[in-house]
Design an enzyme around this catalytic site. Structure first.
Site, PDB file in Angstrom:
ATOM      1  N   HIS A  14      -0.702  -4.180  -2.896  1.00  0.00           N
ATOM      2  CA  HIS A  14      -0.722  -3.852  -1.464  1.00  0.00           C
ATOM      3  C   HIS A  14      -0.491  -2.353  -1.264  1.00  0.00           C
ATOM      4  O   HIS A  14      -1.239  -1.688  -0.528  1.00  0.00           O
ATOM      5  CB  HIS A  14       0.369  -4.675  -0.753  1.00  0.00           C
ATOM      6  CG  HIS A  14       0.649  -4.258   0.652  1.00  0.00           C
ATOM      7  ND1 HIS A  14       0.243  -4.996   1.748  1.00  0.00           N
ATOM      8  CD2 HIS A  14       1.317  -3.187   1.157  1.00  0.00           C
ATOM      9  CE1 HIS A  14       0.644  -4.388   2.849  1.00  0.00           C
ATOM     10  NE2 HIS A  14       1.303  -3.288   2.516  1.00  0.00           N
ATOM     11  N   GLU A  15       0.530  -1.814  -1.916  1.00  0.00           N
ATOM     12  CA  GLU A  15       0.839  -0.385  -1.760  1.00  0.00           C
ATOM     13  C   GLU A  15      -0.264   0.493  -2.353  1.00  0.00           C
ATOM     14  O   GLU A  15      -0.609   1.533  -1.785  1.00  0.00           O
ATOM     15  CB  GLU A  15       2.183  -0.064  -2.427  1.00  0.00           C
ATOM     16  CG  GLU A  15       3.382  -0.749  -1.782  1.00  0.00           C
ATOM     17  CD  GLU A  15       3.517  -0.449  -0.307  1.00  0.00           C
ATOM     18  OE1 GLU A  15       3.150   0.669   0.125  1.00  0.00           O
ATOM     19  OE2 GLU A  15       3.974  -1.342   0.437  1.00  0.00           O
TER      20      GLU A  15
ATOM     21  N   HIS B  91      -3.147   1.184  -0.050  1.00  0.00           N
ATOM     22  CA  HIS B  91      -2.928   2.285   0.906  1.00  0.00           C
ATOM     23  C   HIS B  91      -3.404   3.607   0.301  1.00  0.00           C
ATOM     24  O   HIS B  91      -3.951   4.456   1.004  1.00  0.00           O
ATOM     25  CB  HIS B  91      -1.441   2.395   1.257  1.00  0.00           C
ATOM     26  CG  HIS B  91      -0.931   1.291   2.121  1.00  0.00           C
ATOM     27  ND1 HIS B  91      -1.609   0.816   3.210  1.00  0.00           N
ATOM     28  CD2 HIS B  91       0.226   0.578   2.062  1.00  0.00           C
ATOM     29  CE1 HIS B  91      -0.903  -0.145   3.798  1.00  0.00           C
ATOM     30  NE2 HIS B  91       0.213  -0.309   3.121  1.00  0.00           N
TER      31      HIS B  91
ATOM     32  N   GLU C  73      -1.603  -2.554   7.624  1.00  0.00           N
ATOM     33  CA  GLU C  73      -0.843  -3.510   6.835  1.00  0.00           C
ATOM     34  C   GLU C  73      -1.654  -4.777   6.575  1.00  0.00           C
ATOM     35  O   GLU C  73      -1.658  -5.313   5.464  1.00  0.00           O
ATOM     36  CB  GLU C  73       0.475  -3.856   7.540  1.00  0.00           C
ATOM     37  CG  GLU C  73       1.459  -2.701   7.621  1.00  0.00           C
ATOM     38  CD  GLU C  73       1.832  -2.152   6.255  1.00  0.00           C
ATOM     39  OE1 GLU C  73       1.900  -2.934   5.284  1.00  0.00           O
ATOM     40  OE2 GLU C  73       2.060  -0.929   6.150  1.00  0.00           O
TER      41      GLU C  73
END
Length: 302
Positions: free
Chosen positions: A144-145, A148, A218
């Site tokens: 997930h990070e 980004h 997100e």
């Protein structure tokens, strides 16, 4: 030099929101400079130097300031072999350069990414997160990070947040220092009186601009991570576990983390009130879990 695309699923809606946010941040700079020039007409060289220096600092140092503020300490593969190993696997899956890897010594279970691009990116996990998650759950969070970083929304958020944080600091210093009590009628005195008002306005606008982007990014990162790893259930499990553990963290620790909610995997505080949800940096847990459930169904189809 052409940038190589990663294997993270592209998100055109996210790209549109990033461009809009950066345009409005630039417009905010123009308005701020215009107001200062109107108030301090004879000091335009100083104003231009100050705002130019501020812009350079915002672009080049905002990621370092954010990482330092959140307590990130870079670690080597020897110091954190499991964390580095997970990042290595994600980089291989995504076909992207490895970011710097850091750990923040905090019992608040969370993770975040900062950086202007892939070459300066840093991905950080807290000791509380590393202690609580299973390997597949940790992989989901870090994927997930990393999304980004791949989508570059972390750069936009870092830059956009910097102006608001700085304006908030200026406002508090001005109020605590009693600058607003200066009653002088000369231009400098008037400017000093206006500092808290201008800074507060800039802070509010910057806050709203980051919220314009934050909730969508997100959901985009959850989707990209689930599709990359092929295990949306692991990410859903991590989300549920981290959100549940937040209630057990001392309020004092959560208050320290709250100013950086826009960067975190899960916010330190999440309001259930309608106004609180409107201003929240993250979508609700239910929204995130519902999306991951839909992705699970999509991946299960033959």
């Amino acid at each position: 030099m052409t940038r190589t695309r990663s294997r993270y699923a592209p998100d055109h809606g996210l790209t549109t929101r990033m461009v809009t946010t950066m345009f409005l941040i630039g417009l905010l700079y123009v308005v701020l400079v215009g107001v200062l020039l109107a108030v301090l007409r004879g000091a335009w060289p100083i104003i231009l130097i100050f705002t130019g220096g501020l812009f350079i600092a915002q672009f080049w140092f905002s990621d370092r300031i954010a990482a330092f503020s959140m307590g990130a300490h870079e670690v080597t593969p020897e110091e954190a072999p499991e964390l580095h190993g997970t990042i290595d696997r994600i980089c291989a899956l995504a076909d992207m350069p490895k970011p710097r890897v850091a750990i923040a010594r905090s019992d608040v279970p969370n993770a975040f990414a900062t950086g202007r691009g892939e070459k300066t990116a840093l991905v950080c996990a807290t000791t509380g997160l590393l202690r609580r998650l299973e390997p597949e759950e940790l992989e989901g969070v870090l994927a997930h990070e990393m999304s980004h970083v791949a989508h570059r929304d972390v750069a936009v958020m870092t830059i956009a947040s910097f102006l608001g944080v700085l304006a908030g600091i200026i406002t508090r210093v001005a109020l605590w220092g009693g600058l607003s009590r200066n009653r002088s009628s000369d231009p400098i005195g008037i400017a000093i009186m206006l500092i808290p008002l201008i800074s507060a306005a800039v802070y509010c606008l910057s806050f709203l601009l980051t919220r314009l982007l934050s909730r969508y990014r997100e959901l985009s990162a959850d989707r990209a991570a689930a599709l990359l790893t092929g295990r949306p259930s692991a990410l859903a499990s991590a989300l549920s576990k981290v959100s549940g553990q937040m209630a057990r963290i001392p309020t004092e620790d959560l208050r320290k983390a709250e100013p950086y909610n826009a960067f975190y995997f899960v916010p330190a505080f999440s309001s259930k009130e309608s106004l609180g949800r409107l201003l929240s940096s993250h979508p609700t847990l239910e929204q995130r879990l519902d999306q991951l459930a839909r992705i699970s169904v999509e991946l299960a189809r033959p």
